[in-house]
Design an enzyme around this catalytic site. Sequence first.
Site, PDB file in Angstrom:
ATOM      1  N   LEU A  65      45.449  35.599  40.965  1.00 32.81           N
ATOM      2  CA  LEU A  65      44.147  36.256  41.000  1.00 32.81           C
ATOM      3  C   LEU A  65      44.068  37.140  42.236  1.00 32.81           C
ATOM      4  CD1 LEU A  65      41.702  33.321  40.098  1.00 32.81           C
ATOM      5  CD2 LEU A  65      42.763  34.967  38.545  1.00 32.81           C
ATOM      6  N   ASP A  66      43.337  38.251  42.129  1.00 25.42           N
ATOM      7  CA  ASP A  66      43.070  39.083  43.304  1.00 25.42           C
ATOM      8  C   ASP A  66      42.319  38.272  44.352  1.00 25.42           C
ATOM      9  OD1 ASP A  66      44.191  41.276  42.029  1.00 25.42           O
ATOM     10  OD2 ASP A  66      42.275  42.008  41.276  1.00 25.42           O
ATOM     11  N   ARG A  67      42.374  38.719  45.589  1.00 28.32           N
ATOM     12  CA  ARG A  67      41.720  38.012  46.698  1.00 28.32           C
ATOM     13  C   ARG A  67      40.242  37.778  46.411  1.00 28.32           C
ATOM     14  NH1 ARG A  67      38.862  38.853  51.608  1.00 28.32           N
ATOM     15  NH2 ARG A  67      38.411  40.980  50.958  1.00 28.32           N
TER      16      ARG A  67
END
Length: 261
Positions: A65-67
Amino acid sequence: MALSKTSPDIAIIDETPDYVVVDKPPYLLVHPTKPDGPPTLWKELRELLAFEIANGGQVSIVNRLDRETSGLVLVAKTSPAARKFGLLMQEQQLKKEYLAIVWGWPDWDKRTVDAPLDRQGKHQTSAIWLKQMIHAKGAPAQTEFRVERRFTRSTTSAAVSVSNSKDEKFSLIRAIPRTGRTHQIRVHLASVGHPIVGDKIYGPDERLYLQFIETGWTPELEQQLLLPRHALHSDKLAINGEKEWTSPLYADLADWIKNCG
């Protein structure tokens, strides 16, 4: 269950000898970007699974997942499990679903976007190296979208009377990616005119991302983006015919919707 007293707020959803499913909070990187960088999910899991690692185990994050994206992450604890989940991903047997808060009210209830993606810098000038774009020479990408809810947010400027307030339109969208390209959901939603609220790259203006890198979060950015992170949450993971995990919309996003009412 938190991993440790000093760890970010990571919740254990499920655990077996082969895998662990965690609920990642927003703003937590999945993998380290430099040796002495900020806490990451990978580092926290290595501490949690120290005994398993000492006995031949590993930490292999299956769905990244993105940050800023919150929600469910599947992590293999053994090499056989990592191979199994890798094959399931290739065969599209590991199903992922997300919830996103977007600008506007779509004139459709269900829609599939089938549009290939590639890194923008390969085809035109881009100030953001990782930014993706729809391009015929890109990798195939397909996302199914369903409208879960349409709602409004009443805004009143301090300089005008309440009678001059206006209602901004937003929607809660379920996104079901059929492929797993970088920023796929974010690009596809922006392409149909409904970018994710808080998205600094694919929202109102990519220059806001560059401004954020320089200044951090400011009242000016809040006025244009509304949320300090893109409103995207991984709320469901499922292995066809075997297992399914769910996670409620993360508190910051749920509260924002609630406060709009």
